[in-house]
Every structure is written in C-alpha cells, then in structure tokens.
Design an enzyme around this catalytic site. Structure first.
Site, PDB file in Angstrom:
ATOM      1  N   THR A  37      24.940 -36.282  18.083  1.00 14.49           N
ATOM      2  CA  THR A  37      23.816 -35.566  18.667  1.00 14.49           C
ATOM      3  C   THR A  37      22.760 -36.522  19.207  1.00 14.49           C
ATOM      4  OG1 THR A  37      22.272 -33.749  18.277  1.00 14.49           O
ATOM      5  CG2 THR A  37      22.503 -35.374  16.517  1.00 14.49           C
TER       6      THR A  37
ATOM      7  N   GLN B 103      16.127 -35.308  14.434  1.00 12.15           N
ATOM      8  CA  GLN B 103      17.455 -35.467  15.013  1.00 12.15           C
ATOM      9  C   GLN B 103      18.267 -36.508  14.256  1.00 12.15           C
ATOM     10  OE1 GLN B 103      17.610 -33.194  17.189  1.00 12.15           O
ATOM     11  NE2 GLN B 103      19.736 -33.405  17.800  1.00 12.15           N
TER      12      GLN B 103
ATOM     13  N   HIS C 206      20.709 -35.733  11.208  1.00 11.07           N
ATOM     14  CA  HIS C 206      22.029 -35.128  11.393  1.00 11.07           C
ATOM     15  C   HIS C 206      23.141 -36.084  10.983  1.00 11.07           C
ATOM     16  CE1 HIS C 206      21.644 -31.215  13.346  1.00 11.07           C
ATOM     17  NE2 HIS C 206      20.614 -31.677  14.025  1.00 11.07           N
TER      18      HIS C 206
ATOM     19  N   GLU D  52      21.693 -34.834  25.481  1.00 11.15           N
ATOM     20  CA  GLU D  52      22.007 -33.496  24.970  1.00 11.15           C
ATOM     21  C   GLU D  52      20.728 -32.645  24.931  1.00 11.15           C
ATOM     22  OE1 GLU D  52      23.874 -31.477  20.908  1.00 11.15           O
ATOM     23  OE2 GLU D  52      23.029 -33.487  20.840  1.00 11.15           O
ATOM     24  N   HIS D  53      19.677 -33.182  24.308  1.00 11.95           N
ATOM     25  CA  HIS D  53      18.377 -32.509  24.235  1.00 11.95           C
ATOM     26  C   HIS D  53      17.325 -33.391  24.886  1.00 11.95           C
ATOM     27  CE1 HIS D  53      20.557 -31.458  20.418  1.00 11.95           C
ATOM     28  NE2 HIS D  53      20.246 -30.224  20.802  1.00 11.95           N
TER      29      HIS D  53
ATOM     30  N   ASP E 132      17.854 -25.199  17.831  1.00 17.89           N
ATOM     31  CA  ASP E 132      18.939 -25.223  16.854  1.00 17.89           C
ATOM     32  C   ASP E 132      19.130 -23.871  16.181  1.00 17.89           C
ATOM     33  OD1 ASP E 132      19.526 -27.875  17.305  1.00 17.89           O
ATOM     34  OD2 ASP E 132      18.369 -28.624  15.603  1.00 17.89           O
TER      35      ASP E 132
ATOM     36  N   GLU F 184      51.685 -26.285  58.943  1.00 18.56           N
ATOM     37  CA  GLU F 184      52.088 -26.786  57.631  1.00 18.56           C
ATOM     38  C   GLU F 184      53.594 -26.757  57.434  1.00 18.56           C
ATOM     39  OE1 GLU F 184      49.842 -24.784  54.585  1.00 18.56           O
ATOM     40  OE2 GLU F 184      47.958 -25.737  55.183  1.00 18.56           O
TER      41      GLU F 184
ATOM     42  N   HIS G  33      55.952 -18.418  55.366  1.00 19.67           N
ATOM     43  CA  HIS G  33      54.622 -17.842  55.201  1.00 19.67           C
ATOM     44  C   HIS G  33      54.295 -16.920  56.390  1.00 19.67           C
ATOM     45  CE1 HIS G  33      54.193 -20.764  52.038  1.00 19.67           C
ATOM     46  NE2 HIS G  33      52.911 -20.467  51.830  1.00 19.67           N
TER      47      HIS G  33
END
Length: 425
Positions: free
Chosen positions: A225, A247, A250, A316-317, A350, A404, A409
C-alpha cells in the site's frame, strides 16, 4: 522514487507449483497447504452457514453498526455507477447497442495475515452485488486460533452482506481454487470455479492472480500500500505525520511519501515522525516502512512541480493538503484515489467514504483503475441491420473484402440480397 521490493523469480516458481498441485490434487492439496502454511488440519473447505451466523452474533453491537454503515455508504456509491445501455441508430433503421451484463460468478479473496480486513469483504462484495452478480464465493485463510475457520470478523461481514458461500482457504492456493475450481464428491470439499477474482493479498496472491489471468479475469496484482501527500507551506505537520504513520502500520513494505515545496514543512514533518512513530501500536512495522527506500520526504520547486511528480509516481492514495485543494487535485493525472483537503484522510476511504479501497499500486494507477461495478461487468455489442440499412453498404463491404482478400465475406453479405435480386431481375 524507489518502490517496495516485489519479490523474485523464485516466488513465481513456487506459485506455479501450487497452482499445478491444486489443479491436480484438489482438496488433498488444499488441506496439505493449510497444514504447512496455516498450521491447521482441514476436513472441509466450505464454512457452514451456522458458523457464519454465529460469527455475526459474537460481534459487539458497535462493530456490527460500523460495518453496516460502511456497507450502506459503499452500496450507495456502487449502485450509482451502474451504466445505462447505449444505442446508436443509422439510416435504414439500423441500431448498434452496447449492453452491460454481470459475470455469472465472482470470487472474492480476503487476506488474514498481519491484520484482519472485514472492510475488504465489503469493498469487494458490494460492487459485485451492485453489478448484479448472483453467485459470489468468498475465500479467506483458515485461522488456527478459530478452529481452522476464517477470522470471525470476516465471517460476520459476509453474513451482513448475505454471503453464505465462504471457504477456508488462503494464499496462492485460494486463487488457484477459485480460478480452476476443486471437484470433490463431498460438496463441503468442493469449490466451483469463478469468472472473475478480486481482492488484495501478499506477493504470492498477487503472483497467482497474474498466472491465472486469461483463464479468469482478475482485478489487479495488488502490491504494498502507498500514500503520497502533496502539501504546501500552510499544511499541518502533525496531521501529515499521523497520516503517514497510518499507512505505514499496514505493512513493512508500505510507502509513505510527503511531497512539498516547503523546506520548513518538510523539517517539521520529519520531527513529528521521529516523535510519534516510536509510540505507535505497531511501532516496529511503522519504523520498517518509514525507514525503507519506498518512503521519503521529497522537496520540489513548487506545487506545479509537485503535481507533475505525483502524477508520474501515480500513487495508490494521494492526499492534497494545499490551499485551493480542489484545483490542485484536478490537475493530477495519475492516482488510484485522490483525497481532497486536509479534512479528508485516507482512513476515511478505507472504511466509510463510500469509495472503494481496492486500488492500483506500484505505479499502475497510471493505466488501471480501482475496483468498481465495472470490474464485474462485461459489455456486449448488439447489432441489428434490416435489409434497407444493408443496401447502402453493399459496395463498401465488397471493396473491403476484396482489399483484404476475404471474398467469402463479400459473398456472405451479398447472400442477404439474393431473394430481392432475383425478384428484380
């Protein structure tokens, strides 16, 4: 800026072996890994409905109320994300529509290592439910102190969400079981495969998700994190230090980074960290995270320089502690989630902001997104062209199929006009 160490090639070899064993030996392999890694003897994978109910009954009322508040706010935001069908019309009555459909079955992984995360149950299950997924399996590691069952807080959160399909299996083996399924004549030892796997985990879980990607969808290979705080000279150093410690608790590999053009703020935050970190509940973990190469106090030339720095790092944050925080935040081009203003901490996200805390890490926020309703949806393009709408495109399709060298087709297109061509000749 350094990032947390993400492991080495030996991890991938180990995880590949685990996936192979789960695929080949099913419950026997899962039971062996539970013995080796979790210290428990498993006689079943699926947690009984009674055990799940009992876990909810055992929680204090204030904890249940807090989980219910988090569920309500997360659900309100998730349900607002559901996309509408988009339909475009073309001449002749043709329509092309983009329809959104939920996957049939989702697998949610909730870790149970250094901390217990009932909030992660909420963050993963609620958007799946809001997307319309009707079959959701939750896997979480068996805990020796709880008789080989997942942590009661995990089970209680599942109960509040109406999830009764919970499995006591963790790590890379859980990801393998969710991806490929476990067949067993005993339904309590079986685990039907899923279509998408979400949820955080350690390096083994992240590696397993990478290795099963393609067989099933996965949300991300979540790493350690991160919080990055962009602050000007008016910011409060104590608040910043507390948010960095928040933080850092964690994980030892968590990243906490201050970015500021103010040398005086940088010095004041440094002093606050030295004063506060030794008194943290998880002081050893905090010290390791703040002392690692992934954490830093960064001095930039000005806020514009800081915006470019934060965007390039793609945390992340990202917290923005600046005057005119709204305007500053709007200029950031890379972040999993942006927390605008000093009154908006990451810890709010969170739990009860309503946003989702499953977010991209390791710089992947520059190209990927956090968990949302879209993680559990697939879009289907619905095309309807009556003959009158086809006719103006006949020469165009012939020209492209010739260019092509795919003449069948053009022939397939012309077949739609066979009856009307005969009638007019």
């Amino acid at each position: 800026m350094a990032r947390a160490h993400a492991g080495d090639s030996s991890v991938e070899t180990t995880v590949a072996d685990i996936i192979t064993r789960i695929r080949e030996d099913g419950f026997a392999a899962a039971s062996a890994y539970a013995h080796d890694f979790d210290g428990v003897e498993l006689d079943r994978l699926r947690v009984s409905a009674q055990t799940i109910r009992d876990a909810a009954d055992s929680l204090p009322a204030e904890t249940l109320d807090a989980l219910s508040t988090a569920i309500d706010r997360t659900r309100t935001f998730a349900e607002a994300q559901r996309p509408e069908t988009v339909t475009t019309t073309f001449p002749g009555g043709a329509t092309v529509s983009l329809l959104w459909e939920p996957v049939s079955r989702a697998g949610v992984y909730v870790p149970g290592g250094k901390a217990v995360y009932p909030s992660s149950v909420i963050m993963n299950v609620v958007p799946a439910q809001a997307a319309g997924v009707t079959s959701i399996a939750l896997a979480s590691p068996p805990q020796r102190e709880y008789g080989g069952m997942p942590h009661p807080h995990i089970l209680a959160a599942a109960h509040l969400l109406g999830i009764d399909e919970v499995y006591a299996i963790g790590g890379a083996q859980a990801i393998a079981a969710l991806a490929f399924g476990i067949d067993d004549p005993d339904p309590e030892r079986a685990l039907p495969a899923v279509d998408v796997i979400t949820g955080p985990g350690n390096i083994y879980v992240a590696t397993a998700k990478r290795l099963v990607r393609g067989h099933v969808a996965v949300d991300a290979e979540a790493g350690a994190t991160e919080v990055m705080i962009l602050a000007d000279s008016l910011a409060d150093p104590a608040t910043i230090a507390v948010d960095m410690i928040c933080q850092a608790e964690h994980d030892e590999n968590a990243a906490a980074v201050l970015v500021t053009p103010s040398a005086s703020l940088l010095g004041a935050v440094s002093a606050e960290l030295r004063r506060r970190a030794p008194t943290a509940a998880h002081r050893e973990r905090v010290a390791a995270a703040l002392g690692g190469p992934q954490s830093a106090l960064v001095l930039v030339d000005d806020i514009g320089h800081g915006i470019r720095f934060c965007s390039a790092y793609a945390p992340e944050h990202l917290e923005v502690h600046c005057e005119n925080a709204d305007a500053v935040a709007a200029q950031v081009t890379g972040a999993g989630a942006v927390f605008v203003g000093a009154t908006t901490p990451v810890s709010l996200g969170d739990y009860t902001a309503g946003s989702n805390h499953v977010l991209p890490t390791g710089g992947t926020a520059s190209f990927s997104s956090g968990l949302s309703v879209y993680s559990f949806l697939r879009n289907v393009q619905n095309v309807a062209y009556p003959l009158d709408a086809l006719r103006p495109l006949r020469d165009t399709v012939r020209a492209l199929s010739t260019a092509e060298n795919l003449p069948a087709h053009g022939a397939a297109f012309d077949m739609r006009f066979a009856a009307s061509d005969r009638a007019s000749s």
